[in-house]
Design a protein around this motif. Sequence first.
Motif, PDB file in Angstrom:
ATOM      1  N   VAL A  91       0.869  -1.185   0.000  1.00 52.27           N
ATOM      2  CA  VAL A  91       0.000   0.000   0.000  1.00 52.27           C
ATOM      3  C   VAL A  91       0.903   1.231   0.000  1.00 52.27           C
ATOM      4  CG1 VAL A  91      -1.710   1.322   1.283  1.00 52.27           C
ATOM      5  CG2 VAL A  91      -1.868  -1.177   1.205  1.00 52.27           C
ATOM      6  N   PRO A 201      -5.438   4.033  -5.938  1.00 51.40           N
ATOM      7  CA  PRO A 201      -5.495   3.476  -4.578  1.00 51.40           C
ATOM      8  C   PRO A 201      -5.828   1.993  -4.565  1.00 51.40           C
ATOM      9  CG  PRO A 201      -7.450   4.788  -5.054  1.00 51.40           C
ATOM     10  CD  PRO A 201      -6.500   5.026  -6.187  1.00 51.40           C
ATOM     11  N   VAL A 202      -5.270   1.312  -3.584  1.00 52.46           N
ATOM     12  CA  VAL A 202      -5.530  -0.115  -3.387  1.00 52.46           C
ATOM     13  C   VAL A 202      -6.942  -0.279  -2.831  1.00 52.46           C
ATOM     14  CG1 VAL A 202      -4.854  -2.167  -2.077  1.00 52.46           C
ATOM     15  CG2 VAL A 202      -3.095  -0.623  -2.989  1.00 52.46           C
ATOM     16  N   PRO A 204      -9.463  -1.838  -0.459  1.00 55.65           N
ATOM     17  CA  PRO A 204      -9.373  -2.600   0.793  1.00 55.65           C
ATOM     18  C   PRO A 204      -9.977  -3.999   0.688  1.00 55.65           C
ATOM     19  CG  PRO A 204     -10.161  -0.372   1.208  1.00 55.65           C
ATOM     20  CD  PRO A 204     -10.160  -0.555  -0.282  1.00 55.65           C
ATOM     21  N   LEU A 212      -5.414  -6.097   6.399  1.00 57.08           N
ATOM     22  CA  LEU A 212      -5.880  -4.726   6.610  1.00 57.08           C
ATOM     23  C   LEU A 212      -5.513  -4.244   8.015  1.00 57.08           C
ATOM     24  CD1 LEU A 212      -7.357  -2.468   5.140  1.00 57.08           C
ATOM     25  CD2 LEU A 212      -9.512  -3.352   6.048  1.00 57.08           C
ATOM     26  N   LEU A 235      -4.952   4.078  -0.349  1.00 54.45           N
ATOM     27  CA  LEU A 235      -5.939   3.069   0.034  1.00 54.45           C
ATOM     28  C   LEU A 235      -7.304   3.678  -0.169  1.00 54.45           C
ATOM     29  CD1 LEU A 235      -5.933   0.163   1.281  1.00 54.45           C
ATOM     30  CD2 LEU A 235      -6.273   1.243   3.507  1.00 54.45           C
TER      31      LEU A 235
END
Length: 237
Positions: A91, A201-202, A204, A212, A235
């Motif tokens: 991330v 963004p990654v 979640p 996480l 994220l």
Amino acid sequence: MGAQWKAKGKDLAANARGRVFGKLSKDIMIAARSGADPASNARLRLVVEQARKLSMPKETLDRAIKKGAGLTGETVHFDHVIYEGFAPHQVPLMVECLTDNVNRTASEMRVLFRKGQLGSAGSVAWDFDHMGMIEAEPLAAGADPELAAIEAGAQDFEPGHDEGTTLFLTDPADLDLVSRALPAQGFTVLTAKLGYKPKNPVNPASLSDGDLHEVEAFLAAIDANDDVQNVYVGLAG
């Protein structure tokens, strides 16, 4: 036992509040270098407004302004440093620091990034846009954020961090201009700053609960460092 936990909770809240005020005091001192009058110093005015909204004590606010402006006889010097890298599970993040000792901060960042990956300059920045970020809330129900963004000159908008707020995104040079224009469009500015918005963004949902949790624990440790002003994370959500 209940009383002990209540006392511990108050201590944690006080510590968190102290960290917030500490970060704001640094921002105020840096901004006040260009003048102690918020009316003629746009950067200082934005930070002072944020400090007041967070109920920073007036004496703490005034002391930070005077110290930064050189009115107390004290020498104030902070270096602005950006650290780039990855939290666990790749991330990406940008860590913005203000420090009076670059060597100390660099050493602490190397330790904190052991559970992630500390990158070189430019290794992550390409995946973020440098933008003005204004979080605002509507003065009345029904205020249209899209119309407000257009009329105030913002580039874009999205839901803010807190429920009911809107994050207006601007060109860095337009941060103060848009901040001044938003109240006339029905929005009260809560915070305004320059920051970094992730391009990719990654999600979640692509991480397990355990993964996480590792990311969140890593980010909490980074944010708790006294020299860290802001953490921008790639994220989503």
